[in-house]
Each structure stands twice: as structure tokens, then as C-alpha cells.
Design a protein around this motif. Structure first.
Motif, PDB file in Angstrom:
ATOM      1  N   VAL A  55      41.330  56.053  27.732  1.00  0.00           N
ATOM      2  CA  VAL A  55      41.057  54.649  27.430  1.00  0.00           C
ATOM      3  C   VAL A  55      39.558  54.422  27.339  1.00  0.00           C
ATOM      4  CG1 VAL A  55      41.304  52.264  28.196  1.00  0.00           C
ATOM      5  CG2 VAL A  55      43.177  53.890  28.564  1.00  0.00           C
ATOM      6  N   HIS A  56      39.119  53.973  26.167  1.00  0.00           N
ATOM      7  CA  HIS A  56      37.716  53.596  25.939  1.00  0.00           C
ATOM      8  C   HIS A  56      37.632  52.103  26.214  1.00  0.00           C
ATOM      9  CE1 HIS A  56      33.895  52.794  24.048  1.00  0.00           C
ATOM     10  NE2 HIS A  56      33.751  54.029  23.615  1.00  0.00           N
ATOM     11  N   HIS A  57      36.929  51.728  27.282  1.00  0.00           N
ATOM     12  CA  HIS A  57      36.911  50.333  27.728  1.00  0.00           C
ATOM     13  C   HIS A  57      35.909  49.458  26.991  1.00  0.00           C
ATOM     14  CE1 HIS A  57      38.838  52.453  31.081  1.00  0.00           C
ATOM     15  NE2 HIS A  57      39.378  51.295  31.425  1.00  0.00           N
ATOM     16  N   GLY A  58      35.092  50.056  26.137  1.00  0.00           N
ATOM     17  CA  GLY A  58      34.113  49.267  25.395  1.00  0.00           C
ATOM     18  C   GLY A  58      33.025  48.709  26.283  1.00  0.00           C
ATOM     19  N   ILE A  59      32.641  49.468  27.321  1.00  0.00           N
ATOM     20  CA  ILE A  59      31.669  48.946  28.293  1.00  0.00           C
ATOM     21  C   ILE A  59      30.384  49.778  28.337  1.00  0.00           C
ATOM     22  CG2 ILE A  59      31.247  48.547  30.757  1.00  0.00           C
ATOM     23  CD1 ILE A  59      34.148  47.781  31.067  1.00  0.00           C
ATOM     24  N   ARG A  60      30.488  51.105  28.352  1.00  0.00           N
ATOM     25  CA  ARG A  60      29.310  51.943  28.630  1.00  0.00           C
ATOM     26  C   ARG A  60      28.626  52.506  27.385  1.00  0.00           C
ATOM     27  NH1 ARG A  60      30.551  56.495  31.136  1.00  0.00           N
ATOM     28  NH2 ARG A  60      32.783  56.354  30.751  1.00  0.00           N
ATOM     29  N   GLY A  61      28.887  51.931  26.212  1.00  0.00           N
ATOM     30  CA  GLY A  61      28.182  52.304  24.990  1.00  0.00           C
ATOM     31  C   GLY A  61      28.289  53.768  24.627  1.00  0.00           C
ATOM     32  N   GLU A  62      27.137  54.412  24.380  1.00  0.00           N
ATOM     33  CA  GLU A  62      27.114  55.808  23.928  1.00  0.00           C
ATOM     34  C   GLU A  62      27.713  56.746  24.964  1.00  0.00           C
ATOM     35  OE1 GLU A  62      23.190  56.911  22.831  1.00  0.00           O
ATOM     36  OE2 GLU A  62      23.069  55.495  21.146  1.00  0.00           O
ATOM     37  N   GLU A  63      27.551  56.408  26.229  1.00  0.00           N
ATOM     38  CA  GLU A  63      28.106  57.250  27.296  1.00  0.00           C
ATOM     39  C   GLU A  63      29.627  57.297  27.200  1.00  0.00           C
ATOM     40  OE1 GLU A  63      28.224  56.331  31.799  1.00  0.00           O
ATOM     41  OE2 GLU A  63      26.306  57.351  31.492  1.00  0.00           O
ATOM     42  N   ALA A  64      30.240  56.142  26.921  1.00  0.00           N
ATOM     43  CA  ALA A  64      31.693  56.085  26.769  1.00  0.00           C
ATOM     44  C   ALA A  64      32.141  56.827  25.514  1.00  0.00           C
ATOM     45  CB  ALA A  64      32.168  54.638  26.726  1.00  0.00           C
ATOM     46  N   ASP A  65      31.365  56.717  24.442  1.00  0.00           N
ATOM     47  CA  ASP A  65      31.678  57.458  23.208  1.00  0.00           C
ATOM     48  C   ASP A  65      31.626  58.962  23.466  1.00  0.00           C
ATOM     49  OD1 ASP A  65      31.886  55.047  21.858  1.00  0.00           O
ATOM     50  OD2 ASP A  65      29.828  55.112  21.094  1.00  0.00           O
ATOM     51  N   ARG A  66      30.635  59.386  24.247  1.00  0.00           N
ATOM     52  CA  ARG A  66      30.498  60.806  24.593  1.00  0.00           C
ATOM     53  C   ARG A  66      31.720  61.308  25.359  1.00  0.00           C
ATOM     54  NH1 ARG A  66      27.181  61.482  29.721  1.00  0.00           N
ATOM     55  NH2 ARG A  66      29.260  60.837  30.439  1.00  0.00           N
ATOM     56  N   ASP A  67      32.185  60.508  26.330  1.00  0.00           N
ATOM     57  CA  ASP A  67      33.344  60.916  27.121  1.00  0.00           C
ATOM     58  C   ASP A  67      34.598  61.032  26.257  1.00  0.00           C
ATOM     59  OD1 ASP A  67      31.751  60.975  29.343  1.00  0.00           O
ATOM     60  OD2 ASP A  67      32.435  59.054  30.155  1.00  0.00           O
ATOM     61  N   ALA A  68      34.778  60.074  25.340  1.00  0.00           N
ATOM     62  CA  ALA A  68      35.945  60.108  24.453  1.00  0.00           C
ATOM     63  C   ALA A  68      35.916  61.353  23.571  1.00  0.00           C
ATOM     64  CB  ALA A  68      35.991  58.847  23.590  1.00  0.00           C
ATOM     65  N   ALA A  69      34.727  61.681  23.058  1.00  0.00           N
ATOM     66  CA  ALA A  69      34.591  62.870  22.205  1.00  0.00           C
ATOM     67  C   ALA A  69      34.876  64.139  22.997  1.00  0.00           C
ATOM     68  CB  ALA A  69      33.186  62.914  21.604  1.00  0.00           C
ATOM     69  N   LEU A  70      34.417  64.174  24.258  1.00  0.00           N
ATOM     70  CA  LEU A  70      34.653  65.348  25.100  1.00  0.00           C
ATOM     71  C   LEU A  70      36.144  65.552  25.347  1.00  0.00           C
ATOM     72  CD1 LEU A  70      33.747  67.620  27.034  1.00  0.00           C
ATOM     73  CD2 LEU A  70      33.541  65.879  28.825  1.00  0.00           C
ATOM     74  N   VAL A  71      36.838  64.480  25.704  1.00  0.00           N
ATOM     75  CA  VAL A  71      38.277  64.573  25.970  1.00  0.00           C
ATOM     76  C   VAL A  71      39.018  65.041  24.721  1.00  0.00           C
ATOM     77  CG1 VAL A  71      40.359  63.266  26.548  1.00  0.00           C
ATOM     78  CG2 VAL A  71      38.235  62.851  27.808  1.00  0.00           C
TER      79      VAL A  71
END
Length: 471
Positions: A55-71
Motif C-alpha cells: 500500500v502506497h499511502h501517498g505520504i512520504r514522496g520519493e521515499e514511498a515511491d522507492r519502497d514500492a519499486a523495491l517491493v
């Protein structure tokens, strides 16, 4: 070594059975990546299906995008199906008028519901809480003031949720990741000591482990498990008292005086259960509220006590009335109360929800021509024709019911008129809804669109228990 410990923990609590569908919530952080690795390895020994939800919560910007790409990349490398769902949690929180933490909890619940669509097997939702997370929760709740429920909230299994790495400390997880060469992301918000939990994590737990006992977290986990069993028993006994000495009607509890004369160790658990059923919430009710109600019994008729979420306890000639919101003693609700009922409560699938409207339970199973359940308060629907999350609520503008196989609709209010439902009951009648579409007028008809047919593959069974507002 650590995988064997996780495997033994899974088997000790029978978290996964052969043929299960395990849906792993993977954020990309170390805990969830370690959990996914262990589940992947365990799948080689046990025949079950495994998929990932991020789940990408739309909160942490590029950091959240990085985590989604890693998963996404790791799941591709490990050949594990992965579903990435994006939500604008801050915007949703404003619309729902709740905090971002609550909004995040709701979207994660919806994400797991969506991910379970199409699953004909038993669903297990795997969360990556570790032993230190449990210890943090125990310390946090203990410092704020809590009872058995708060000290045993994080369990190895809370059907359908499983926590496979709850047996490992954070340091053990980091050692496992390093040894296996598994990449993971770091959530920068976990480093900030602005949050109480982070201060417990970075200051208090290390102090307890270094200067009191290195196994402090493990001992807290053992204690939480013992308390969980004790709590289950006490709450069950408290609920028995309610059934014997109280009644639940139109979202309110009416407690007889004799209820308060029963075993002093059980009465508080009966009251906590009553608070939950009237408000639909477990948080914010404390021992102080219990004591206030017990004192109210000895006061004169008409005296009141204010409770969380606008609830009130009123001394009556018969005993104590627990009223939701700003409900009056005559059972009528204010507009504020009615608005809360219109918003409703989400139904976990599988699972159950308790709220002022009653209790709704849901389960999904394969349809093999079984005789359709013909019960006023149990209904079977074609699960694969339902594309939105479900809620139990009261009527709202725009509601409609599909009245034939062609898909023709009828406004809900027109259905109420046709079914001769009294006007004064319409605002309180519980409904099962998917957005504006009504699937079931509880106690009455269901949508023609979702009826069981010869082509039905999976059935969702909905059961209702609760007040008498539909009668």
C-alpha cells in the motif's frame, strides 16, 4: 537459524494450513521483507499460495515511491504475485474527518479485502510485527493506563491475521536480512523521536534490555500471551452476564440493577463489552469509565455520566441505560447520531464487525450447489459480482436496489414504501451496502444482481445479529 524459529512459530500456532491463500502485507521495510523471505521458504515445505500487497499511502514522496519499486522488483525476482495499491491517505483523512493513522488503517483493510477477491481458499493475512513491536505496545499501553486487552492486543493469530515474525527481535531480523543478502527500505519517520513509540523504541527498550534483562522483550511477549488467554475468558464471562441481566435494543444497552451485583471481577468486562457494542469502538474506554458507571447505580434516578464518543449512561428505575451519541431515553437519535450511522462501519471479509447497528459476520466459500440459506438474518450472495468493499450502515441519499436480472434499479425509499416499512423505522434500519448500491435490507429483501445462480463460483455468507431496530 532464524528461519527455523519462524517455521516453528508458524506451526506452533497453526498459522498456515495446506491450501491456504496467504496475503502478505509488505511495506518494503526490513520486518516485512524478512517475513516475505520466510514465507517464501516455508512455501517450499507447505503447499499454500502466496501473494503480496503493498500500500502506497501517498505520504512520504520519493521515499514511498522507492519502497514500492523495491517491493515490485523483489516480488518479480522471487516470482511472487504482487499487487501495489495507491491511496491519497491525507486527502481521504480530511474527507472522512479522521486522523491519517485511522485513514491508513482503513485503506490497508480495504487493500487486503481487494486482494482476497478471487480466493476460493481460506485467506491468511500476514503482518510483519516483531517482538520489539509487541514490547513497545505493552510499555506504551501500560504507561497510558490499560487492562488485559491493551496488554495482549498484538497476538500471533487474530483470525484472519497472522504474525509469523512476532517471535523475532528487531536485531535478529536485521541479522537475518544481512545473512540472506536481502535489500530493504528504511522509513525515515521511524527515526524521529517526535513520536512516543519511537522514543520507547530508541530509549526505553534498550535501557530495559541493557540494565534490567536482555530478554525483556521476550518476557513481555510471554506475558502478553498469558494475558490474552485470561482476557478471552473474562470477556466471555462478562458477555454471559450481559445476556442474562441486560438487553440490547436500537443501539442502546439496558442494564438491570442485578447485573452490578454479580461477581466483581466480571462486571467490568461486561461493561467494556457493552461500551464496544454501543459505540462500535474499543479505544478510549478505561477503568475510570467503568467505575463511574458502577458509582452511578447508587445515585438517584435521572443522574447521568458522559462517556467517550458522545455516549451517556443514565440512571433509570430499572438500572442503567447506555445510550449512543446524543440518543435520548425514548430511543430517538439526533442528526449527529444519524449521520454517524449513515457513514457506517466497514465489514472485513472474512471477519465480523460490531457496531451500534448490531454484529455482521462475513465468510466466503466455494459454491458446489448447496441449498441456499433461507434465513431472515443470514443471506448468501454471489461474491464474484461484488466489486466494492462492504459496509453496514443506514440509508443515505442516492441509495438504490437492483430489482431484477436486467439490472433495473429502484430508489431505496421506494423499496421501503413498497415493503410497508414504517417511516419512523427507515432511518434506523441496518443495510449492507457497496457504495450507493444496497445488497441487503437486513430483515428483508436482497439485490437481484447478486443472487446465487448456476454460474456462481464463490458465495459470501452474511450473518446479522444485534438490536431489534429492524423488527
Amino acid at each position: 537459524m532464524y528461519y527455523r524459529k519462524v517455521k516453528a512459530y508458524i506451526e506452533e500456532f497453526e498459522m498456515i494450513r495446506e491450501g491456504d491463500q496467504v496475503i502478505a502485507g509488505v511495506s518494503g521495510g526490513g520486518d516485512s521483507m524478512a517475513m516475505l523471505s520466510c514465507l517464501r521458504q516455508y512455501r517450499e515445505e507447505m503447499d499454500f499460495s502466496l501473494k503480496v500487497v503493498h500500500v502506497h499511502h501517498g505520504i512520504r514522496g520519493e521515499e514511498a515511491d522507492r519502497d514500492a519499486a523495491l517491493v515490485k522488483q523483489v516480488c518479480s525476482d522471487w516470482q511472487i504475485p504482487c499487487q501495489i495499491l495507491r491511496y491519497d491517505v491525507p486527502d481521504l483523512a480530511k474527507g472522512w474527518k479522521v486522523g491519517t493513522e485511522e485513514a491508513g488503517r482503513r485503506v490497508r483493510q480495504e487493500a487486503f479485502t481487494l486482494a482476497s477477491k478471487g480466493c476460493t481458499a481460506r485467506v491468511r493475512i500476514a503482518l510483519a510485527h516483531n517482538q520489539d513491536d509487541l514490547a513497545e505496545t505493552v510499555v506504551h499501553n501500560l504507561c497510558r493506563g490499560t487492562g488485559i486487552r491493551g496488554l495482549s492486543a498484538m497476538r500471533p493469530v487474530s483470525d484472519p491475521i497472522i504474525r509469523p515474525v512476532l517471535c523475532l527481535k528487531k536485531q535478529q531480523i536485521l541479522e537475518y536480512l544481512k545473512g540472506a543478502g536481502i535489500l530493504y527500505g528504511q522509513d525515515s519517520t521511524n527515526l524521529s523521536e517526535e513520536y512516543t513509540r519511537n522514543r520507547i523504541r530508541h530509549r526505553i527498550l534498550p535501557l530495559l534490555q541493557e540494565q534490567i534483562n536482555p530478554k525483556a522483550s521476550a518476557h513481555m511477549a510471554e506475558t502478553a500471551q498469558i494475558l490474552a488467554a485470561a482476557g478471552d475468558y473474562l470477556f466471555a464471562q462478562g458477555e454471559c452476564l450481559l445476556k442474562q441481566y441486560a438487553s440490547f435494543k436500537e443501539g442502546a444497552y439496558y442494564l438491570q440493577e442485578d447485573f452490578f451485583r454479580q461477581e466483581s471481577a466480571l462486571v467490568p468486562y461486561g461493561l467494556l463489552t457493552a461500551f464496544y457494542q454501543v459505540s462500535g469502538r474499543q479505544q478510549d474506554f478505561t477503568s475510570l469509565h467503568v467505575k463511574d458507571i458502577q458509582k452511578l447505580v447508587s445515585r438517584q434516578v435521572g443522574r447521568q455520566v458522559q462517556l467517550p464518543y458522545g455516549m451517556r449512561a443514565v440512571r433509570t428505575y430499572q438500572g442503567i441505560s447506555l445510550l449512543p451519541g446524543s440518543q435520548h431515553e425514548d430511543g430517538k437519535q439526533t442528526e449527529e447520531q444519524l449521520e454517524e450511522y449513515r457513514k457506517g462501519w466497514g465489514i472485513p471479509i472474512p471477519g465480523s464487525v460490531k457496531c451500534p447497528l448490531g454484529v455482521v459476520s462475513a465468510r466466503v466459500f466455494s459454491y458446489e450447489g448447496q441449498k441456499i440459506e433461507e434465513n431472515k438474518y443470514t443471506k448468501w450472495l454471489d461474491y464474484d459480482t461484488i466489486y466494492s468493499s462492504l459496509s453496514v450502515r443506514t440509508r443515505s441519499p442516492g441509495d438504490y436496489l437492483v430489482i431484477d436480472q436486467k439490472g433495473n434499479r429502484k430508489k431505496l425509499n421506494r423499496c421501503f414504501i413498497d415493503d410497508k416499512i414504517p417511516r419512523e423505522k427507515r432511518e434506523q434500519l441496518p443495510l449492507i451496502a457497496a457504495g450507493e448500491e444496497i445488497l441487503w435490507i437486513i430483515g428483508g429483501r436482497i439485490s437481484e444482481k447478486h443472487k446465487i445462480t448456476q454460474t456462481t463460483v464463490r458465495v459470501i455468507e452474511l450473518q446479522y445479529q444485534g438490536g431489534t431496530i429492524h423488527e
